[in-house]
Design a protein around this motif. Structure first.
Motif, PDB file in Angstrom:
ATOM      1  N   ASP A   1      -4.315  -0.673 -46.132  1.00  0.00           N
ATOM      2  CA  ASP A   1      -5.771  -0.707 -46.214  1.00  0.00           C
ATOM      3  C   ASP A   1      -6.431  -0.174 -44.939  1.00  0.00           C
ATOM      4  N   LYS A   2      -5.711  -0.228 -43.826  1.00  0.00           N
ATOM      5  CA  LYS A   2      -6.274   0.238 -42.562  1.00  0.00           C
ATOM      6  C   LYS A   2      -6.190   1.758 -42.415  1.00  0.00           C
ATOM      7  N   THR A   3      -5.464   2.409 -43.319  1.00  0.00           N
ATOM      8  CA  THR A   3      -5.337   3.863 -43.228  1.00  0.00           C
ATOM      9  C   THR A   3      -6.652   4.535 -43.629  1.00  0.00           C
ATOM     10  N   ARG A   4      -6.960   5.637 -42.967  1.00  0.00           N
ATOM     11  CA  ARG A   4      -8.175   6.387 -43.274  1.00  0.00           C
ATOM     12  C   ARG A   4      -7.864   7.841 -43.640  1.00  0.00           C
ATOM     13  N   HIS A   5      -6.627   8.271 -43.450  1.00  0.00           N
ATOM     14  CA  HIS A   5      -6.225   9.641 -43.744  1.00  0.00           C
ATOM     15  C   HIS A   5      -4.896   9.612 -44.498  1.00  0.00           C
ATOM     16  N   TRP A   6      -4.649  10.657 -45.303  1.00  0.00           N
ATOM     17  CA  TRP A   6      -3.415  10.702 -46.086  1.00  0.00           C
ATOM     18  C   TRP A   6      -2.183  10.691 -45.194  1.00  0.00           C
ATOM     19  N   TRP A   7      -2.283  11.301 -44.001  1.00  0.00           N
ATOM     20  CA  TRP A   7      -1.108  11.360 -43.139  1.00  0.00           C
ATOM     21  C   TRP A   7      -0.756   9.987 -42.571  1.00  0.00           C
ATOM     22  N   GLU A   8      -1.756   9.092 -42.446  1.00  0.00           N
ATOM     23  CA  GLU A   8      -1.441   7.735 -41.983  1.00  0.00           C
ATOM     24  C   GLU A   8      -0.644   6.982 -43.035  1.00  0.00           C
TER      25      GLU A   8
ATOM     26  N   MET B   1      -6.120   3.277 -38.024  1.00  0.00           N
ATOM     27  CA  MET B   1      -4.941   2.416 -38.100  1.00  0.00           C
ATOM     28  C   MET B   1      -4.143   2.501 -36.818  1.00  0.00           C
ATOM     29  N   ASP B   2      -3.719   1.345 -36.307  1.00  0.00           N
ATOM     30  CA  ASP B   2      -2.820   1.331 -35.163  1.00  0.00           C
ATOM     31  C   ASP B   2      -1.450   1.824 -35.632  1.00  0.00           C
ATOM     32  N   ILE B   3      -0.996   2.932 -35.077  1.00  0.00           N
ATOM     33  CA  ILE B   3       0.230   3.573 -35.556  1.00  0.00           C
ATOM     34  C   ILE B   3       1.479   2.754 -35.237  1.00  0.00           C
ATOM     35  N   VAL B   4       1.481   2.056 -34.103  1.00  0.00           N
ATOM     36  CA  VAL B   4       2.698   1.395 -33.631  1.00  0.00           C
ATOM     37  C   VAL B   4       2.914   0.033 -34.278  1.00  0.00           C
ATOM     38  N   LYS B   5       1.840  -0.734 -34.483  1.00  0.00           N
ATOM     39  CA  LYS B   5       1.981  -2.118 -34.948  1.00  0.00           C
ATOM     40  C   LYS B   5       2.720  -2.258 -36.279  1.00  0.00           C
ATOM     41  N   PRO B   6       2.452  -1.404 -37.288  1.00  0.00           N
ATOM     42  CA  PRO B   6       3.193  -1.564 -38.544  1.00  0.00           C
ATOM     43  C   PRO B   6       4.706  -1.451 -38.359  1.00  0.00           C
ATOM     44  N   LEU B   7       5.157  -0.522 -37.510  1.00  0.00           N
ATOM     45  CA  LEU B   7       6.590  -0.351 -37.288  1.00  0.00           C
ATOM     46  C   LEU B   7       7.171  -1.575 -36.591  1.00  0.00           C
TER      47      LEU B   7
END
Length: 213
Positions: free
Chosen positions: A136-143, A1-7
């Motif tokens: 849906d783009k997350t692959r880990h719980w921390w995302e 998951m792109d971390i910045v785009k959702p914000l």
């Protein structure tokens, strides 16, 4: 998951500065304590909408047997419509009847903190769609935790902006608020096109070869 785009997407859609004129209009006859209560409730509600969408949105899609690709196309269209509204200097989720509904609630003594101030002016279908798509783009719980954290960021931004609404209105004026709303709308339009492209390629893989040429 792109971390910045959702914000970026969330801040562009929610855009609390663009809702400042509505807040000032609704809160002008409220006491200081009522204004503070409205700010707190709006901030917490915005956080809850974003967090619940991120955590439970995919389960709702599974329950109704809706493919994510279809949801991405629908969500992209919603975002594009919201972006067009913002390019016309209107809050992303606003409707013509929001002001009249708010006035009616105030005259009856009801709170406007949740409806219409937070839903749909701050958060609505476009916000919910965005969170479900990025969940849906997350692959880990921390995302997933990061997405919930972004709900905290948006709630805090809403609290700070509404608390300083009078000063913001004096400094920026209506023209400055309109310019910021249009800039956010331009960013949101670009993100909407990306989501539409991604969803259409999943639904119609043959498009991928054409887009790559």
């Amino acid at each position: 998951m792109d971390i910045v785009k959702p914000l970026i997407a969330l801040l562009a859609i929610v855009n609390p500065i663009g809702v400042v004129p509505f807040f000032i209009h609704f809160a002008q006859d409220l006491s200081p304590e009522q204004r503070r209560h409205t700010v707190r409730v709006s901030s917490v509600t915005a956080f809850l909408v974003i967090s619940i969408s991120a955590l439970a949105g995919l389960k709702v899609l599974d329950f109704f047997n809706i493919s994510l690709a279809s949801f991405q196309v629908g969500g992209g269209v919603l975002l594009l419509i919201s972006a067009l509204q913002m390019l016309n200097a209107r809050p992303a989720e606003s409707r013509p009847e929001d002001l009249s509904e708010g006035r009616a609630k105030l005259s009856s003594g009801a709170s406007i903190a949740v409806v219409p101030l937070t839903i749909p002016l701050l958060t609505g279908p476009a916000t919910i769609s965005t969170m479900v798509i990025y969940a849906d783009k997350t692959r880990h719980w921390w995302e997933l935790g990061v997405l919930v954290g972004y709900g905290v960021v948006v709630g805090l931004a809403t609290y700070l902006v509404f608390s300083a609404s009078g000063r913001i209105a004096r400094v920026l004026g209506q023209t400055g608020i309109n310019i910021m709303t249009r800039l956010m709308g331009l960013i949101l339009a670009a993100l909407a096109v990306e989501l539409l492209q991604d969803g259409l390629i999943k639904l119609f893989p043959v498009l991928a070869s054409h887009l790559s040429n």
